[in-house]
Write a protein that holds these residues in place. Sequence first.
Motif, PDB file in Angstrom:
ATOM      1  N   LEU A  49      -9.314  39.126  65.173  1.00  0.00           N
ATOM      2  CA  LEU A  49     -10.781  39.511  64.719  1.00  0.00           C
ATOM      3  C   LEU A  49     -11.432  40.381  65.939  1.00  0.00           C
ATOM      4  N   GLU A  50     -10.894  39.668  67.109  1.00  0.00           N
ATOM      5  CA  GLU A  50     -11.337  40.461  68.409  1.00  0.00           C
ATOM      6  C   GLU A  50     -10.617  41.620  69.035  1.00  0.00           C
ATOM      7  N   THR A  51      -9.567  42.052  68.203  1.00  0.00           N
ATOM      8  CA  THR A  51      -8.716  43.323  68.627  1.00  0.00           C
ATOM      9  C   THR A  51      -8.562  44.112  67.277  1.00  0.00           C
ATOM     10  N   GLU A  52      -7.489  44.046  66.542  1.00  0.00           N
ATOM     11  CA  GLU A  52      -7.282  45.033  65.382  1.00  0.00           C
ATOM     12  C   GLU A  52      -8.443  45.023  64.391  1.00  0.00           C
ATOM     13  N   LEU A  53      -8.975  43.903  64.368  1.00  0.00           N
ATOM     14  CA  LEU A  53     -10.098  43.971  63.160  1.00  0.00           C
ATOM     15  C   LEU A  53     -11.552  44.077  63.860  1.00  0.00           C
TER      16      LEU A  53
ATOM     17  N   GLY B 274     -13.107  46.879  64.396  1.00  0.00           N
ATOM     18  CA  GLY B 274     -13.811  48.053  63.921  1.00  0.00           C
ATOM     19  C   GLY B 274     -14.852  47.662  62.973  1.00  0.00           C
ATOM     20  N   PRO B 275     -15.707  49.133  62.548  1.00  0.00           N
ATOM     21  CA  PRO B 275     -16.921  48.770  61.821  1.00  0.00           C
ATOM     22  C   PRO B 275     -16.523  48.314  60.446  1.00  0.00           C
ATOM     23  N   ASP B 276     -15.467  48.564  59.699  1.00  0.00           N
ATOM     24  CA  ASP B 276     -15.274  47.913  58.379  1.00  0.00           C
ATOM     25  C   ASP B 276     -13.792  47.801  58.218  1.00  0.00           C
ATOM     26  N   PRO B 277     -13.303  46.855  58.886  1.00  0.00           N
ATOM     27  CA  PRO B 277     -11.748  46.744  58.927  1.00  0.00           C
ATOM     28  C   PRO B 277     -11.411  46.133  57.697  1.00  0.00           C
ATOM     29  N   PHE B 278      -9.910  46.387  57.052  1.00  0.00           N
ATOM     30  CA  PHE B 278      -9.555  45.900  56.000  1.00  0.00           C
ATOM     31  C   PHE B 278      -7.988  45.047  56.482  1.00  0.00           C
ATOM     32  N   TYR B 279      -7.720  43.935  56.091  1.00  0.00           N
ATOM     33  CA  TYR B 279      -6.686  43.148  56.348  1.00  0.00           C
ATOM     34  C   TYR B 279      -5.829  42.951  55.407  1.00  0.00           C
ATOM     35  N   VAL B 280      -4.667  43.077  55.457  1.00  0.00           N
ATOM     36  CA  VAL B 280      -3.717  42.931  54.311  1.00  0.00           C
ATOM     37  C   VAL B 280      -2.470  41.753  54.804  1.00  0.00           C
ATOM     38  N   GLU B 281      -2.389  40.565  54.360  1.00  0.00           N
ATOM     39  CA  GLU B 281      -1.282  39.772  54.706  1.00  0.00           C
ATOM     40  C   GLU B 281      -0.110  39.602  53.578  1.00  0.00           C
ATOM     41  N   ILE B 282       0.936  39.687  54.283  1.00  0.00           N
ATOM     42  CA  ILE B 282       2.247  39.614  53.366  1.00  0.00           C
ATOM     43  C   ILE B 282       2.776  38.309  53.490  1.00  0.00           C
TER      44      ILE B 282
ATOM     45  N   ASN C 154      -7.534  32.757  54.904  1.00  0.00           N
ATOM     46  CA  ASN C 154      -8.788  32.074  54.769  1.00  0.00           C
ATOM     47  C   ASN C 154      -9.871  32.158  55.875  1.00  0.00           C
ATOM     48  N   SER C 155      -9.129  32.351  57.313  1.00  0.00           N
ATOM     49  CA  SER C 155      -9.880  32.467  58.392  1.00  0.00           C
ATOM     50  C   SER C 155     -10.404  33.916  58.674  1.00  0.00           C
ATOM     51  N   ILE C 156      -9.739  34.868  58.105  1.00  0.00           N
ATOM     52  CA  ILE C 156      -9.945  36.153  58.316  1.00  0.00           C
ATOM     53  C   ILE C 156     -11.277  36.337  57.106  1.00  0.00           C
ATOM     54  N   GLY C 157     -10.867  36.076  55.937  1.00  0.00           N
ATOM     55  CA  GLY C 157     -11.782  36.301  54.693  1.00  0.00           C
ATOM     56  C   GLY C 157     -13.327  35.494  55.239  1.00  0.00           C
ATOM     57  N   GLY C 158     -13.060  34.466  55.588  1.00  0.00           N
ATOM     58  CA  GLY C 158     -14.059  33.414  56.088  1.00  0.00           C
ATOM     59  C   GLY C 158     -14.916  34.123  57.205  1.00  0.00           C
ATOM     60  N   ALA C 159     -14.486  35.176  58.185  1.00  0.00           N
ATOM     61  CA  ALA C 159     -15.292  35.584  58.826  1.00  0.00           C
ATOM     62  C   ALA C 159     -15.813  37.055  58.348  1.00  0.00           C
ATOM     63  N   GLY C 160     -15.910  37.289  56.948  1.00  0.00           N
ATOM     64  CA  GLY C 160     -16.431  38.384  56.331  1.00  0.00           C
ATOM     65  C   GLY C 160     -15.839  39.489  56.453  1.00  0.00           C
ATOM     66  N   VAL C 161     -14.371  39.289  56.989  1.00  0.00           N
ATOM     67  CA  VAL C 161     -13.705  40.690  56.851  1.00  0.00           C
ATOM     68  C   VAL C 161     -13.074  41.095  55.515  1.00  0.00           C
ATOM     69  N   ARG C 162     -13.029  42.373  55.174  1.00  0.00           N
ATOM     70  CA  ARG C 162     -12.477  42.726  53.696  1.00  0.00           C
ATOM     71  C   ARG C 162     -10.968  42.375  53.917  1.00  0.00           C
ATOM     72  N   HIS C 163     -10.358  41.699  52.738  1.00  0.00           N
ATOM     73  CA  HIS C 163      -8.910  41.249  53.028  1.00  0.00           C
ATOM     74  C   HIS C 163      -8.219  41.103  51.803  1.00  0.00           C
TER      75      HIS C 163
END
Length: 405
Positions: free
Chosen positions: A89-93, A95-103, A112-121
């Motif tokens: 969340l402090e590095t790759e994500l 940016g202004p409107d980051p999108f995270y995909v987890e395989i 859930n920690s990424i989504g819980g921070a409000g990041v598109r995922h």
Amino acid sequence: MSKCRICGGAVQEFFDFGRQPVSDTFITPHDIGTEHFYRLAVGFCTSCSMVQQAEEVARERMFPSDYPYRSSGSSVMRRHFERTARHFLETELAGPDPFYVEIGCNDGIMLNSIGGAGVRHLGVDPAAEAAAVARAGGSRVRVAFFEEATAAAVRLADGPADLVFSANTISHIAYIDSVFAGAAALLAPGGAFVFEDRYLGDILAQAYFDQIYDEHFYLFSVRSVQAMAKRFGFELVDVAHLPVHGGAMRYTVARAGERPPAPAVAELLAQERRRCLAEPSTYKDFATTIDSNCEQLKALLGSLRAEGRTVVGYGATSKSATVTNYCGIGPELIPFICDSTPEKQGRMTPGSHIPIRPPAAFRDPYPDYAVLFAWNHAEEIMAKEQDFREAGGKWILYVPEVQTV
Ligand code: DWN
Ligand code: SAH
Ligand code: ZN
């Protein structure tokens, strides 16, 4: 010799565990005999050094909708992924409107920690029941196998991803060319594909032979991942050694030329050369250790039984399939294995047919000995079960060597 799945080079087989079952197929008593078996043999590529299995088990067999493993069964792993999420969340994500995909998001332990921070995922995982747990935690999950076609569909629906992350999954995917093609299609310019998996250097150093089972098609090293990334148009740009699962490595790859490799890559490649990770003699020694440890474990369990001692197992791991089936350990030596996963309780281990019972069975009454199949969680488990030791109980470990503690 078979052909390397990564580079087409010659693969030199170094150990054959023989006929083994699909490791996470925990069966009910009336399913006995329905397990799928295959030849579990492993080799290293004489060109790119990728360690890989000789035979591929169909992905639908290994990862059905009711796949029983739940990542969140370990508090240590929950904390690990909370820290990992904060890092991204402090590095790759950042940016202004980051999108995270987890395989391989499983039950959402990281997602859930990424989504819980409000990041598109978006999580991608074929294990529908585990995905339902992640969704209940507030995450978006596509129930599917990640491959090129899935990536194209995700890009069309959600746009490019800034970070594609995966833990303990990429090494499970024999068709890894399609995964890299998918990452190339999905990643935004400058994006990162980051994956962490148990590390070959630790497996060899600690003789973690039971990390070899159907799901672990590849055992990655820095050298083999660097070669694999290059083959698929990427570049290994960072590595980080992690203490989880007995020792793991986090690999960061980016499109070739987009990021300068960090010094850690050259440092760990040099360390692997010093540890002879690409030398045939290393694998010959490993093979000798595997057979020696298995003989000692079987002999110890046999003598404890002859003395009338009570012995149970702790942690119905995927790893335990290799140990119990290769060493010929069944209910006559270990009457049951206790496990905290509700989806495994009341079932039996594949091939060896050892019943799995809730943790309460471990304490009622305590056994004389407990074989720790979940050795990668030893600190957490031994702390949880201090009363066992205080009651005179002893743990049996079989990696890095057979010992009672
Ligand atoms: O790579 C993989 C890892 C991430 O998880 C997958 N291929 C499948 C699976 O492998 P595993 O089954 O060997 O993972 P674990 O995390 O070593 O499994 C631990 C088992 O022990 C689980 O079934 C839960 C159980 N457990 C328990 O009963 N009490 C775990 C802990 C920490 C406990 O306190
Ligand atoms: N990331 C979790 C789960 C690892 S277990 C952790 O580190 O604990 C491996 C997971 O990968 C399982 O949930 C399995 O269903 C999933 N998986 C296997 N092949 C996959 C694929 N091709 N795409 C997405 N997920 C996959
Ligand atoms: Zn190769």
